[in-house]
Design an enzyme around this catalytic site. Structure first.
Site, PDB file in Angstrom:
ATOM      1  CB  CYS A 344      43.697  39.774  47.745  1.00 57.19           C
ATOM      2  SG  CYS A 344      44.794  38.498  48.364  1.00 57.19           S
ATOM      3  CD  GLU A 345      37.647  41.933  45.788  1.00 59.32           C
ATOM      4  OE1 GLU A 345      36.798  42.806  46.047  1.00 59.32           O
ATOM      5  OE2 GLU A 345      37.603  41.200  44.798  1.00 59.32           O
TER       6      GLU A 345
END
Ligand code: LLP
Length: 427
Positions: A344-345
């Site tokens: 999640c980046e």
């Protein structure tokens, strides 16, 4: 050169088809080729002909897997280590202490003691302050520490600033103008046996010019020390030679040119030479194999979402560098895709707008040139277990690091005692 080639349309590691390994161990996984590693050691040694029998101390940080170290140990390599953990790995892989160099700016007393107890070949000391501590430790043990002083030659290595180590204002090495004084102090201190000089100016060097400047500096210091009556027997020229990653970028100089430079610059030095190559030996001896989870059509971009992520191979995210990505079973045609992982980046991106052969969910891809600074820099961010590592040798393969299980990953944590029982009042 490497041994990850297409045979009848399927990428193999030497004689083993990568899809077979994916079946056996699941994805993602790192795969290393023994033949490529052996070849690189041979090429590097051949490049160093005429320089006596130099110590080739593999930089363990590039790939510390025991099976990789054992493969290189059997080729006669020593090890360059920067922690007790790396030293233990090298010893466990059968590399004798007499071929181990301990580098690093911040060795703890505990690590110094462990290195001296093991009887290692050399400690590369990086500051006057460190020399005083080493003297206390060694003298306390009744030992003499075999020491090389690492000089900071203050040259621009012309590489990514995060991996340049030879400029004036970095933490590494002793400024050249202080070397004579530190050497004299080393001779006076109990427990210290000054034997040589060491240098390492950075990694993934794309040109020989900075090395030439650094070696010239070192040669000047050698002459200065000897002029002052000191005996200097050893010189460690470090690692750093770059390897090709991006086919569109001119490749770094070949090892043979590096060898020729070393012969020219060290002529007449009359020292035993050591080298600390890492990437050059294992870089393109490894690939990270991943599976396409899905292909997502964004607003303006097509994303290929892999089951590998930045936690498995952080180099593109951390340094913004290029890794070639190839289909394991390429289809005819082309498409353009941005390769990302599930973390999640937004930085979890392996390649942006990259031309590739067409890919569909379930396909396997290989992230090339991932043998150095790949698995070793992995983390379990997003609670993603560390991936499997496989070593191939001809038509044989072995899992040389099993995939971490979720149970193992979670079991590393402990509840604090006051959290172990259900909270009072909880149902
Ligand atoms: N010797 C010393 C003292 C080093 O610090 C290093 C690498 C080497 C030898 C080996 O350098 P090589 O031959 O592999 O270039 N994580 C970065 C690279 C960091 C290199 C650190 N020192 C990357 O992924 O590019």
């Amino acid at each position: 050169m490497d041994h990850f080639l297409l045979h009848q349309g399927v990428m193999h590691a030497e004689d083993v088809p990568l899809p077979l390994l994916a079946e056996a161990v699941g994805t993602p996984f790192y795969c290393y080729s023994s033949a490529t590693m052996r070849r690189h050691v041979q090429v590097f040694r051949a490049a160093l002909h005429g320089l006596g029998d130099p110590l080739v101390a593999f930089a363990v940080k590039a790939n510390p897997n025991l099976a990789v170290l054992a493969t290189l140990g059997r080729e006669g390599c020593g090890a360059d280590v920067v922690s007790e953990g790396e030293m233990r790995r090298a010893l466990a892989a059968g590399i004798p202490a007499s071929r181990i160099i301990f580098s690093g700016v911040g060795k703890t007393r505990h690590e110094m003691r462990a290195a001296l107890e093991a009887g290692i070949f050399q400690l590369n000391v990086e500051s006057a302050e460190e020399l005083e501590i080493l003297s206390e430790v060694a003298a306390g043990m009744g030992r003499d520490a075999p020491v090389a002083l690492r000089i900071n030659p203050d040259v621009d290595a012309a590489t990514n600033p995060k991996i340049a180590t030879g400029g004036g204002e970095v933490k590494f090495g002793i400024p050249a103008h202080r070397i004579a004084a530190v050497w004299a102090r080393a001779e006076a201190l109990p427990g210290i046996r000054p034997l040589g000089l060491a240098i390492h100016i950075g990694s993934q060097l794309g040109s020989l010019a900075p090395l030439e400047a650094a070696f010239a500096r070192l040669g000047g210091l050698l002459a200065e020390l000897r002029g002052a009556g000191h005996r200097v027997e050893r010189v460690d020229l470090g690692g750093g030679l770059g390897i090709p990653y991006d086919p569109a970028v001119p490749p770094p100089p070949e090892p043979a040119l590096y060898g020729a430079l070393v012969r020219r610059m060290t002529a007449g030095w009359d020292v035993a030479l050591a080298f600390e190559p890492g990437r050059l030996i294992v870089g393109n001896a490894g690939v990270l194999v991943a599976r396409v989870i899905l292909v997502k059509e964004g607003q303006a971009r097509r994303f290929v979402v892999l089951d590998a992520a930045m936690n498995d191979l952080i180099r593109p995210t951390l340094y913004g560098v290029y890794h070639d990505i190839r289909a394991v079973v390429p289809r005819p045609g082309t498409m353009v895709a941005t390769f990302v992982g599930p973390v999640c980046e937004t930085g979890d991106t392996f390649a942006e707008d990259r031309p590739t052969t067409p890919l569909a969910p379930g396909d396997l891809v290989a992230l090339m040139t991932a043998g150095a600074y790949g698995a070793t820099m992995a983390s379990s961010y997003n609670s993603r277990p560390l991936v499997a590592e496989v070593l191939v040798d001809g038509d044989r393969f072995a899992v040389v690091r099993p995939r971490q299980t979720l149970d193992e990953l979670i079991a590393q944590d402990r509840l604090a005692p006051w959290l172990a029982a259900p909270a009072e009042g909880a149902a």
